[in-house]
Design a protein around this motif. Structure first.
Motif, PDB file in Angstrom:
ATOM      1  N   GLU A   1       0.956  -1.548   0.035  1.00 47.16           N
ATOM      2  CA  GLU A   1      -0.060  -0.009   0.107  1.00 47.16           C
ATOM      3  C   GLU A   1       1.109   1.365   0.312  1.00 47.16           C
ATOM      4  O   GLU A   1       0.403   2.356  -0.426  1.00 47.16           O
ATOM      5  CB  GLU A   1      -1.159  -0.403   0.860  1.00 47.16           C
TER       6      GLU A   1
ATOM      7  N   CYS B   1       1.176   4.507  -2.740  1.00 47.12           N
ATOM      8  CA  CYS B   1       1.120   5.453  -2.562  1.00 47.12           C
ATOM      9  C   CYS B   1       2.595   6.825  -3.334  1.00 47.12           C
ATOM     10  O   CYS B   1       2.998   7.355  -3.899  1.00 47.12           O
ATOM     11  CB  CYS B   1       0.668   5.734  -1.250  1.00 47.12           C
TER      12      CYS B   1
ATOM     13  N   ALA C   1      -0.176   9.214  -5.660  1.00 47.35           N
ATOM     14  CA  ALA C   1      -0.728   9.472  -4.649  1.00 47.35           C
ATOM     15  C   ALA C   1      -2.081  10.530  -4.927  1.00 47.35           C
ATOM     16  O   ALA C   1      -1.757  12.103  -3.726  1.00 47.35           O
ATOM     17  CB  ALA C   1      -0.925   9.200  -3.463  1.00 47.35           C
ATOM     18  N   LYS C   2      -2.057  10.962  -6.480  1.00 55.43           N
ATOM     19  CA  LYS C   2      -2.362  12.463  -6.409  1.00 55.43           C
ATOM     20  C   LYS C   2      -3.591  13.016  -5.582  1.00 55.43           C
ATOM     21  O   LYS C   2      -4.731  11.959  -4.473  1.00 55.43           O
ATOM     22  CB  LYS C   2      -3.622  12.724  -7.623  1.00 55.43           C
ATOM     23  N   GLY C   3      -3.295  14.171  -4.670  1.00 60.91           N
ATOM     24  CA  GLY C   3      -4.263  14.564  -4.123  1.00 60.91           C
ATOM     25  C   GLY C   3      -4.053  14.378  -2.448  1.00 60.91           C
ATOM     26  O   GLY C   3      -4.200  14.751  -1.551  1.00 60.91           O
ATOM     27  N   ASP C   4      -2.758  13.734  -2.266  1.00 63.07           N
ATOM     28  CA  ASP C   4      -3.083  13.223  -0.769  1.00 63.07           C
ATOM     29  C   ASP C   4      -1.623  13.754  -0.335  1.00 63.07           C
ATOM     30  O   ASP C   4      -0.166  13.906  -0.590  1.00 63.07           O
ATOM     31  CB  ASP C   4      -1.920  11.826  -0.511  1.00 63.07           C
ATOM     32  N   ARG C   5      -0.958  14.931  -0.228  1.00 71.23           N
ATOM     33  CA  ARG C   5      -0.195  15.881   0.266  1.00 71.23           C
ATOM     34  C   ARG C   5       0.977  15.217   1.457  1.00 71.23           C
ATOM     35  O   ARG C   5       1.867  15.398   1.413  1.00 71.23           O
ATOM     36  CB  ARG C   5      -0.856  17.264   1.006  1.00 71.23           C
ATOM     37  N   VAL C   6       0.373  14.133   1.474  1.00 72.42           N
ATOM     38  CA  VAL C   6       1.431  13.524   2.975  1.00 72.42           C
ATOM     39  C   VAL C   6       1.757  12.901   2.344  1.00 72.42           C
ATOM     40  O   VAL C   6       3.157  12.551   2.442  1.00 72.42           O
ATOM     41  CB  VAL C   6       0.506  12.984   3.928  1.00 72.42           C
ATOM     42  N   SER C   7       1.889  11.806   1.333  1.00 73.46           N
ATOM     43  CA  SER C   7       1.980  10.328  -0.162  1.00 73.46           C
ATOM     44  C   SER C   7       3.013  11.788  -0.319  1.00 73.46           C
ATOM     45  O   SER C   7       4.312  11.205  -0.716  1.00 73.46           O
ATOM     46  CB  SER C   7       1.733   9.522  -0.779  1.00 73.46           C
TER      47      SER C   7
ATOM     48  N   ASN D   1       7.990  19.280   2.707  1.00 73.72           N
ATOM     49  CA  ASN D   1       6.205  19.688   2.337  1.00 73.72           C
ATOM     50  C   ASN D   1       6.747  20.762   1.129  1.00 73.72           C
ATOM     51  O   ASN D   1       5.354  21.384   1.344  1.00 73.72           O
ATOM     52  CB  ASN D   1       6.090  20.705   3.790  1.00 73.72           C
TER      53      ASN D   1
END
Length: 166
Positions: free
Chosen positions: A49, A53, A58-64, A130
């Motif tokens: 998983e 990612c 992981a489009k849109g997943d800022r953490v990934s 970030n």
């Protein structure tokens, strides 16, 4: 599990020849709690998983996206270390050992995993993970770690404390 990394090392290429690092699953080399580890142009992850990612972005997943950026900063750091994985890992281990041996008990009580977190390579990667445009702005490689390496461990600890409000 342990020997899955041998082909990765054997087939590794210079960091400058790598545009993107694929993620592969390897639970043996990752300590509990870590999500990824840069290893000779690959990202080792504890689960499929997590690998997905990293690989799909992981489009849109800022953490990934931030985690992928963190590992890509390590790739750029290796490029800045004479474009050599060996040089990068030797320096990484040197800074880790230095911090491990020289940090006092007081620092280790305040900062769990101090040797890891006060490593100049990790300080740059965590500080810039970030900032998703960071790697585009520094095309000649991530070199902020050199500034951290020139600091004493006490100065690095104070910088870390200020940035993370310990």
């Amino acid at each position: 599990m342990m020997f899955q990394v041998v082909p990765i090392m054997w087939r590794s290429v210079r960091p400058s020849r790598i545009a993107d690092m694929p993620a592969v699953v390897n639970t043996f080399w990752l300590r509990k709690g870590y999500e990824g580890l840069t290893f000779f142009g690959r990202i080792l992850t504890p689960s499929q998983e997590m690998a997905d990612c990293f690989n799909t972005g992981a489009k849109g997943d800022r953490v990934s996206a931030a985690m992928k950026n963190h590992e890509m900063i390590h790739l750029r750091q290796a490029q800045a270390c004479h474009d050599s994985w060996t040089c990068f890992y030797l320096l990484y281990i040197w800074y880790w050992l230095k911090a491990r041996c020289l940090t006092g008990r007081k620092v280790r009580r305040q900062l769990r995993h101090a040797a890891y977190l006060l490593n100049p390579f990790e300080m740059e990667a965590y500080g810039r993970m970030n900032d998703l445009g960071y790697l585009k702005r520094c095309e000649d490689g991530a070199r902020e770690w050199r500034e951290y390496a020139r600091m004493s461990l006490q100065e690095r600890f104070l910088r870390y404390k200020a940035n993370h409000r310990l």
